[in-house]
Design a protein around this motif. Structure first.
Motif, PDB file in Angstrom:
ATOM      1  N   GLN A  80      48.223 -10.591  15.805  1.00 26.49           N
ATOM      2  CA  GLN A  80      47.395  -9.686  16.588  1.00 26.49           C
ATOM      3  C   GLN A  80      45.921  -9.966  16.309  1.00 26.49           C
ATOM      4  O   GLN A  80      45.538 -10.322  15.192  1.00 26.49           O
ATOM      5  CB  GLN A  80      47.709  -8.228  16.243  1.00 26.49           C
ATOM      6  CG  GLN A  80      49.131  -7.801  16.608  1.00 26.49           C
ATOM      7  CD  GLN A  80      49.443  -6.397  16.127  1.00 26.49           C
ATOM      8  OE1 GLN A  80      48.919  -5.954  15.103  1.00 26.49           O
ATOM      9  NE2 GLN A  80      50.286  -5.697  16.857  1.00 26.49           N
ATOM     10  N   VAL A  81      45.095  -9.799  17.334  1.00 23.05           N
ATOM     11  CA  VAL A  81      43.651  -9.968  17.220  1.00 23.05           C
ATOM     12  C   VAL A  81      42.997  -8.638  17.576  1.00 23.05           C
ATOM     13  O   VAL A  81      43.371  -7.997  18.564  1.00 23.05           O
ATOM     14  CB  VAL A  81      43.139 -11.075  18.165  1.00 23.05           C
ATOM     15  CG1 VAL A  81      41.629 -11.262  18.001  1.00 23.05           C
ATOM     16  CG2 VAL A  81      43.863 -12.385  17.914  1.00 23.05           C
ATOM     17  N   SER A  82      42.038  -8.206  16.767  1.00 22.51           N
ATOM     18  CA  SER A  82      41.409  -6.916  17.022  1.00 22.51           C
ATOM     19  C   SER A  82      40.558  -6.955  18.290  1.00 22.51           C
ATOM     20  O   SER A  82      40.103  -8.015  18.725  1.00 22.51           O
ATOM     21  CB  SER A  82      40.525  -6.503  15.837  1.00 22.51           C
ATOM     22  OG  SER A  82      39.332  -7.273  15.811  1.00 22.51           O
ATOM     23  N   ARG A  83      40.357  -5.785  18.883  1.00 19.44           N
ATOM     24  CA  ARG A  83      39.532  -5.676  20.084  1.00 19.44           C
ATOM     25  C   ARG A  83      38.119  -6.186  19.831  1.00 19.44           C
ATOM     26  O   ARG A  83      37.530  -6.873  20.666  1.00 19.44           O
ATOM     27  CB  ARG A  83      39.481  -4.213  20.533  1.00 19.44           C
ATOM     28  CG  ARG A  83      38.599  -3.976  21.747  1.00 19.44           C
ATOM     29  CD  ARG A  83      38.472  -2.493  22.059  1.00 19.44           C
ATOM     30  NE  ARG A  83      37.572  -2.270  23.178  1.00 19.44           N
ATOM     31  CZ  ARG A  83      37.172  -1.074  23.598  1.00 19.44           C
ATOM     32  NH1 ARG A  83      37.608   0.014  22.974  1.00 19.44           N
ATOM     33  NH2 ARG A  83      36.358  -0.958  24.624  1.00 19.44           N
ATOM     34  N   GLY A  84      37.582  -5.868  18.657  1.00 13.00           N
ATOM     35  CA  GLY A  84      36.233  -6.308  18.334  1.00 13.00           C
ATOM     36  C   GLY A  84      36.105  -7.819  18.289  1.00 13.00           C
ATOM     37  O   GLY A  84      35.126  -8.389  18.784  1.00 13.00           O
ATOM     38  N   ASP A  85      37.107  -8.490  17.709  1.00 13.78           N
ATOM     39  CA  ASP A  85      37.068  -9.948  17.626  1.00 13.78           C
ATOM     40  C   ASP A  85      37.133 -10.587  19.017  1.00 13.78           C
ATOM     41  O   ASP A  85      36.461 -11.586  19.286  1.00 13.78           O
ATOM     42  CB  ASP A  85      38.218 -10.460  16.759  1.00 13.78           C
ATOM     43  CG  ASP A  85      38.007 -10.160  15.285  1.00 13.78           C
ATOM     44  OD1 ASP A  85      36.936  -9.635  14.931  1.00 13.78           O
ATOM     45  OD2 ASP A  85      38.918 -10.419  14.477  1.00 13.78           O
ATOM     46  N   LEU A 111      30.985  -5.251  17.707  1.00 15.44           N
ATOM     47  CA  LEU A 111      30.656  -4.909  16.324  1.00 15.44           C
ATOM     48  C   LEU A 111      31.062  -3.480  15.960  1.00 15.44           C
ATOM     49  O   LEU A 111      31.080  -3.123  14.780  1.00 15.44           O
ATOM     50  CB  LEU A 111      29.163  -5.104  16.079  1.00 15.44           C
ATOM     51  CG  LEU A 111      28.793  -6.524  15.626  1.00 15.44           C
ATOM     52  CD1 LEU A 111      27.338  -6.833  15.885  1.00 15.44           C
ATOM     53  CD2 LEU A 111      29.117  -6.698  14.144  1.00 15.44           C
ATOM     54  N   ALA A 112      31.368  -2.672  16.961  1.00 17.55           N
ATOM     55  CA  ALA A 112      31.856  -1.323  16.667  1.00 17.55           C
ATOM     56  C   ALA A 112      33.301  -1.363  16.186  1.00 17.55           C
ATOM     57  O   ALA A 112      33.812  -0.381  15.633  1.00 17.55           O
ATOM     58  CB  ALA A 112      31.748  -0.439  17.911  1.00 17.55           C
ATOM     59  N   TYR A 113      33.983  -2.521  16.363  1.00 23.46           N
ATOM     60  CA  TYR A 113      35.411  -2.616  16.044  1.00 23.46           C
ATOM     61  C   TYR A 113      35.746  -3.750  15.083  1.00 23.46           C
ATOM     62  O   TYR A 113      36.915  -4.003  14.809  1.00 23.46           O
ATOM     63  CB  TYR A 113      36.224  -2.812  17.335  1.00 23.46           C
ATOM     64  CG  TYR A 113      35.968  -1.759  18.373  1.00 23.46           C
ATOM     65  CD1 TYR A 113      36.592  -0.517  18.312  1.00 23.46           C
ATOM     66  CD2 TYR A 113      35.081  -2.001  19.420  1.00 23.46           C
ATOM     67  CE1 TYR A 113      36.340   0.450  19.270  1.00 23.46           C
ATOM     68  CE2 TYR A 113      34.823  -1.041  20.385  1.00 23.46           C
ATOM     69  CZ  TYR A 113      35.461   0.183  20.296  1.00 23.46           C
ATOM     70  OH  TYR A 113      35.209   1.140  21.248  1.00 23.46           O
TER      71      TYR A 113
END
Length: 304
Positions: A145-150, A90-92
């Protein structure tokens, strides 16, 4: 029954807004600090609520302290991993996206059940396909691309599903209420070393995150658990399944109202597909049971 449904809706709203609290808390303290304090506070509050909980959920299975300890360690260990991954993620990412991705546990639980030889209905597979398609639209951008948070929240969904599977087995061996409290204690204890040895938060940081920690501990852990126990005593399983899926919708609404988050048109269609998939998976056992009952009624009519 309307009272139980209303209480369950309140529970899912509390859970959905909990994603916003986690996001706000992570702006001031680390993941271990947030989880140690909120689960610790939740345990203390639950002990106060215990007489009320016991009115609606009497002691079921008497278990030895050793059995209860093992159950609490397993459930708490899985919850610790799931909540750590989710809170860190949730921080990302946004609270709304995290709510929908976490909600995939509804689809993953019956699929993981295949490992134990449990039957999975056709509707569950259709729901899984819809949910994955929705996840692609929600989390994978045009550059693939997929975010680190996801990624972190997606990993947490697998552990939440494993946690639910474990609870289904463990609650047959020991009292569910004691297991619930025991697992919260385990999460608190496992989070403390990271809080004290790694993050070492200042009192000012904890104070700044105080509102988020209070909400996470009192509302998400203690109040929602108590209300869930009261509501599910009389709630229809199919109604409960549908209402629980609304957690993701509340996460999006809370993210929009409190954090000013928004969804793109692509993300909106992704959320819609994921909701449909989660609903199908949640209702699959009830649909199958109703179809089976209808078939029996037809056969009975033929015999007459």
């Amino acid at each position: 029954m309307w009272r139980s449904n209303a209480l369950l809706l309140v529970v899912t709203a509390i859970w959905g807004m909990g994603f916003v609290a986690q996001r706000l808390g992570m702006e001031h303290v680390g993941v271990f600090t947030y989880n140690a304090l909120r689960f610790g506070m939740g345990v203390l509050a639950l002990f106060l609520f215990l007489p009320l909980v016991r009115r609606f959920e009497p002691l079921r299975a008497k278990a030895s302290p050793r059995t209860l300890l093992k159950a609490s360690l397993l459930a708490g260990g899985l919850m610790f991993i799931a909540s750590t991954l989710q809170t860190e993620g949730l921080a990302y990412t946004t609270a709304g996206k995290a709510g929908f991705i976490t909600g995939l546990y509804v689809v993953l639980v019956p699929l993981l059940g295949l490992v134990w030889g449990q039957r999975t209905h056709a509707a569950t597979w259709v729901g899984a396909v819809l949910a994955v398609a929705g996840l692609y639209l929600l989390s994978v951008n045009e550059a693939l691309q997929v975010s680190r948070g996801d990624w972190l929240v997606l990993a947490s969904a697998f552990f939440w599903a494993a946690h639910i599977q474990a609870l289904g087995f463990l609650t047959q061996k020991a009292d569910p209420v004691y297991i619930a409290i025991g697992q919260f204690v385990v999460v608190t204890l496992l989070s403390l070393p990271g809080m004290l040895g790694w993050e070492r938060p200042a009192l000012a940081e904890i104070s700044s995150a105080g509102g988020a920690i209070l909400y996470g501990g009192l509302m998400v852990v203690a109040v929602s658990f108590t209300l869930q126990v009261i509501a599910q005593r009389d709630a229809h399983p199919a109604h409960a399944a549908v209402i629980m899926v609304m957690e993701s919708v509340f996460a999006v609404l809370a993210g929009w109202l409190v954090l000013g988050e928004s969804l793109s048109l692509r993300g909106f269609f992704g959320c819609t597909l994921m909701t449909a998939g989660m609903l199908l998976s949640a209702l699959a056992p009830h649909l199958h049971a109703r179809m089976g009952l209808s078939a029996l009624q037809v056969k009975a009519g033929e015999k007459q």
